[in-house]
Design an enzyme around this catalytic site. Structure first.
Site, short mmCIF file in Angstrom:
data_model
loop_
_atom_site.label_atom_id
_atom_site.label_comp_id
_atom_site.label_asym_id
_atom_site.label_seq_id
_atom_site.Cartn_x
_atom_site.Cartn_y
_atom_site.Cartn_z
N GLY A 178 10.42 -4.17 2.56
CA GLY A 178 11.38 -3.07 2.71
C GLY A 178 12.63 -3.26 1.90
N LYS A 219 0.05 -4.98 9.35
CA LYS A 219 1.35 -4.50 8.85
C LYS A 219 2.01 -3.66 9.94
CE LYS A 219 3.33 -2.34 4.71
NZ LYS A 219 3.55 -0.91 4.95
N PRO A 233 0.85 -1.19 0.00
CA PRO A 233 0.00 0.00 0.00
C PRO A 233 0.89 1.24 0.00
CG PRO A 233 0.14 -0.93 2.22
CD PRO A 233 0.90 -1.85 1.31
N MET A 234 0.56 2.23 -0.83
CA MET A 234 1.33 3.48 -0.82
C MET A 234 0.37 4.64 -1.03
SD MET A 234 4.87 2.43 -2.78
CE MET A 234 5.57 4.06 -2.72
N GLU A 235 0.12 5.34 0.05
CA GLU A 235 -0.83 6.45 0.03
C GLU A 235 -0.36 7.54 -0.92
OE1 GLU A 235 -0.96 9.64 2.12
OE2 GLU A 235 -3.04 9.89 1.48
N CYS A 249 2.53 3.49 9.76
CA CYS A 249 2.64 4.81 9.12
C CYS A 249 3.45 5.77 10.01
CB CYS A 249 1.25 5.38 8.85
SG CYS A 249 1.36 6.99 8.04
N GLY A 303 7.06 -2.44 -2.69
CA GLY A 303 6.47 -1.13 -2.90
C GLY A 303 7.22 -0.37 -3.97
#
Ligand SMILES: Cc1cc2nc3c(=O)[nH]c(=O)nc-3n(C[C@H](O)[C@H](O)[C@H](O)COP(=O)(O)O)c2cc1C
Length: 326
Positions: free
Chosen positions: A206, A145, A7-9, A104, A229
């Site tokens: 990561g 997560k 997920p990447m806002e 986050c 990501g």
């Protein structure tokens, strides 16, 4: 072995998920492999009230439209009841899984007691995961997560045990503390420690930018499953490349003209989705990631960086596709 799209806002929205999944399932490379196994929405903030259907549909249009990939709906917050009620709604709308964000690092998010700051509050993490688990039907996985800790890399074992005990189905670990931010390195070996003490599946995340990084991460974390990501944004076929290597299938990576087709697609899809004053912004953002793998992205970015006109941007991208602009 599974690969998840992270997920990447503000980056991995509906158009981007569609594009990366299309690359991932395309058989143009004759590998017969499916690169990405599941995606996660950008985080959906839950305050003291349950999230409405409208918010879920906006963050996860896949709930309304036919698509070929599963998308976990990610929630972020600290109120167990509101999170549980929101998770129940998401499940009723058809979410195939609920993901909880305890990673986050954003100041505004942490200030309102959400995201990584909860890593220092293991009992609350336990309460949230338990409440969400109890609220959604048994066949809907509740995934979590985390990072390795907040200021220090110190709370990962405690949190992992609590998350498992609360009934989570699997755990994604971003191998850094909140204070580590997004700076390399990622501390993959800590994930290996988690793997030794819990039985639910653990997914390493990561700093996996290349096929070689995957193998290094696997060696240090003992995880076969990974979440990618920025690496997938820099190299959209990275998931297929990893799976091809694992299967000993020769694989030719996508060239720049193939990538330019995808960039053009993102321009079209995001222009339809966001106000015209933002036209081209998502494309420019993606070019920033693509530069790492494709030097051609640098000159494309340079040529369009001040332009807001969709037709002119499209024309410039088409030069890289090799299509004569009309
Ligand atoms: C711009 C940006 C937005 C992010 N948004 C989210 C998010 O909404 N939810 C989440 O759990 N993680 C989020 N992350 C963290 C990523 O999911 C991932 O854990 C992190 O980027 C490390 O993986 P990578 O090195 O493969 O990129 C975000 C990261 C970035 C760079």
């Amino acid at each position: 072995m599974r690969i998840l799209l992270a997920p990447m806002e503000g980056v991995v929205d509906y158009p981007m998920r569609q594009i990366l999944n299309a690359v991932s399932s395309s058989d143009r490379r004759c590998t017969n492999l499916k690169g990405i196994d599941a995606c996660v929405t950008e985080f959906i903030r839950v305050n003291d009230h349950a999230v409405t259907n409208k918010v879920f549909y906006r963050s996860c249009p896949e709930l309304l439209k036919a698509h070929t990939y599963p998308v976990r709906v990610q929630l972020l917050g600290s109120n167990p009841t509101a999170l549980a009620n929101s998770a129940r709604t998401a499940a009723q709308l058809g979410a195939p899984a609920i993901d909880l964000n305890f990673g986050c690092p954003a100041k505004t998010v942490n200030k309102s007691r959400g995201g990584a700051c909860l890593l220092d509050e293991t009992p609350l993490i336990y309460e949230i995961v338990s409440a969400v688990r109890a609220a959604v039907p048994e066949d809907i996985p509740v995934t979590v997560k985390i990072r390795l800790g907040y200021e220090q890399r110190d709370s990962y074992l405690e949190n992992a045990l609590a998350i498992e005990k609360a009934g989570a189905s699997e755990l994604v670990v971003h191998a850094r503390s909140k204070s580590d931010g997004y700076q390399p390195p990622a501390y993959w070996r800590y994930i290996g420690e988690i793997k030794q003490i819990i039985k639910i599946p653990v997914i390493a995340n990561g700093e996996i930018w290349t096929v070689d990084d995957y193998f290094k991460c696997r060696e240090q974390s003992s995880c076969d499953d990974v979440m990618l990501g920025r690496g997938l944004l820099a190299q959209p076929d990275l998931a297929i490349a990893i799976k091809a290597k694992l299967a000993n299938i020769p694989y030719t990576p996508l060239g720049w003209s193939d990538i330019a087709v995808l960039v053009h697609q993102l321009l079209i899809d995001t222009s339809d989705l966001y106000p015209s004053k933002y036209t081209g912004n998502r494309v420019k953002q993606w070019l920033h990631y693509l530069q790492r793998h494709y030097p051609q992205a640098i000159s494309l970015f340079h040529d369009i960086k001040r332009c807001k006109d969709r037709a002119i941007i499209a024309q410039r991208i088409k030069q890289d596709i090799g299509v004569k602009a009309p």
